[in-house]
Design an enzyme around this catalytic site. Structure first.
Site, mmCIF file in Angstrom:
data_model
loop_
_atom_site.group_PDB
_atom_site.id
_atom_site.type_symbol
_atom_site.label_atom_id
_atom_site.label_comp_id
_atom_site.label_asym_id
_atom_site.label_seq_id
_atom_site.Cartn_x
_atom_site.Cartn_y
_atom_site.Cartn_z
ATOM 1 N N HIS A 112 6.400 0.722 -5.102
ATOM 2 C CA HIS A 112 7.227 0.984 -4.221
ATOM 3 C C HIS A 112 6.804 -0.046 -3.012
ATOM 4 O O HIS A 112 5.895 -0.478 -3.388
ATOM 5 C CB HIS A 112 7.577 2.668 -3.720
ATOM 6 C CG HIS A 112 6.242 2.548 -2.780
ATOM 7 N ND1 HIS A 112 5.418 3.840 -3.618
ATOM 8 C CD2 HIS A 112 5.246 2.558 -2.107
ATOM 9 C CE1 HIS A 112 4.869 4.107 -2.962
ATOM 10 N NE2 HIS A 112 3.967 3.241 -2.220
HETATM 11 P P1 TYD Z 1 3.950 8.652 -3.425
HETATM 12 O O1 TYD Z 1 4.143 7.942 -1.560
HETATM 13 O O2 TYD Z 1 5.537 8.107 -3.871
HETATM 14 O O3 TYD Z 1 2.835 8.502 -4.005
HETATM 15 P P2 TYD Z 1 2.238 7.332 -4.978
HETATM 16 O O4 TYD Z 1 2.530 6.473 -3.917
HETATM 17 O O5 TYD Z 1 0.668 7.229 -5.051
HETATM 18 O O6 TYD Z 1 3.005 7.058 -6.180
HETATM 19 O O7 TYD Z 1 4.617 9.999 -2.658
HETATM 20 C C1 TYD Z 1 3.866 11.135 -4.352
HETATM 21 C C2 TYD Z 1 4.504 12.842 -3.617
HETATM 22 O O8 TYD Z 1 3.870 12.658 -2.811
HETATM 23 C C3 TYD Z 1 5.983 12.206 -3.041
HETATM 24 O O9 TYD Z 1 6.766 13.742 -3.233
HETATM 25 C C4 TYD Z 1 6.198 12.188 -1.141
HETATM 26 C C5 TYD Z 1 4.740 13.293 -1.014
HETATM 27 N N1 TYD Z 1 4.105 12.403 0.227
HETATM 28 C C6 TYD Z 1 3.891 12.917 1.353
HETATM 29 O O10 TYD Z 1 4.379 14.397 1.656
HETATM 30 N N2 TYD Z 1 2.861 12.963 2.424
HETATM 31 C C7 TYD Z 1 2.678 11.167 2.392
HETATM 32 O O11 TYD Z 1 1.607 11.141 3.220
HETATM 33 C C8 TYD Z 1 2.311 10.532 0.936
HETATM 34 C C9 TYD Z 1 1.615 9.740 0.908
HETATM 35 C C10 TYD Z 1 3.140 11.285 -0.077
#
Ligand code: TYD
Length: 153
Positions: free
Chosen positions: A57
């Site tokens: 993303h």
């Molecule tokens: P995401 O940012 O998509 O993780 P990555 O980029 O590492 O794959 O987040 C994964 C999940 O965690 C999503 O359901 C949102 C949650 N999340 C939070 O609740 N708070 C946060 O600060 C972050 C980074 C993620």
């Protein structure tokens, strides 16, 4: 030495104070080593599946700084034109991940702990999770900048 070629990113080297067999300390300060004020800290760990690919993303406004404080992983950076892969395996060397950068995290060692410092609290609406949408978004922002706007409309 790694060289960052994509836009809106740079390497961050934190100071490292070594106390011999008593270990080392690295510290990061807002607007000094980190080019923004940190509002949130999160970390990625428990990487049982080493084939995991995270990220995939870009962010519209969020700025982040990534440090692999244990083990190793690979960060893919894509500004829509240039792409590069950077291995993070040194606790005091990190990556500044600015806005509008498509990024992935992969090739995690099983002991990897990826520490992320972020400029804002978690905001779902700041994410662009589709690569084609990301390309359209940055093209639109570029066109607006060329026309003399600040791209915020
Ligand atoms: P995401 O940012 O998509 O993780 P990555 O980029 O590492 O794959 O987040 C994964 C999940 O965690 C999503 O359901 C949102 C949650 N999340 C939070 O609740 N708070 C946060 O600060 C972050 C980074 C993620």
């Amino acid at each position: 030495m790694i060289e960052i070629i994509v836009k809106n990113s740079k390497l961050i080297t934190l100071p490292r104070i070594d106390d011999g067999i008593d270990g080392s300390i690295s510290a990061a300060e807002n607007f000094n080593h980190i080019p923004f004020a940190v509002k949130r800290v999160y970390y990625i760990y428990n990487l049982i599946n080493q084939k995991a690919i995270r990220g995939k993303h870009a962010h519209k406004k969020l700025e982040q700084a990534l440090f692999c404080i244990n083990g190793a992983c690979e960060i893919g950076l894509d500004d829509g034109t240039l792409h590069q892969e950077i291995t993070l395996d040194t606790p005091n060397t990190g990556i500044y991940l600015g806005v509008e950068l498509w990024h992935t995290m992969k090739n995690f060692s099983n002991n990897c702990i990826l520490l992320v410092l972020a400029s804002d609290v978690y905001k779902k609406d700041d994410y662009i999770r589709d690569y084609d949408e990301f390309k359209k978004y940055i093209d639109l922002r570029r066109r607006r900048r060329v026309r003399g706007g600040n791209g915020n409309q």
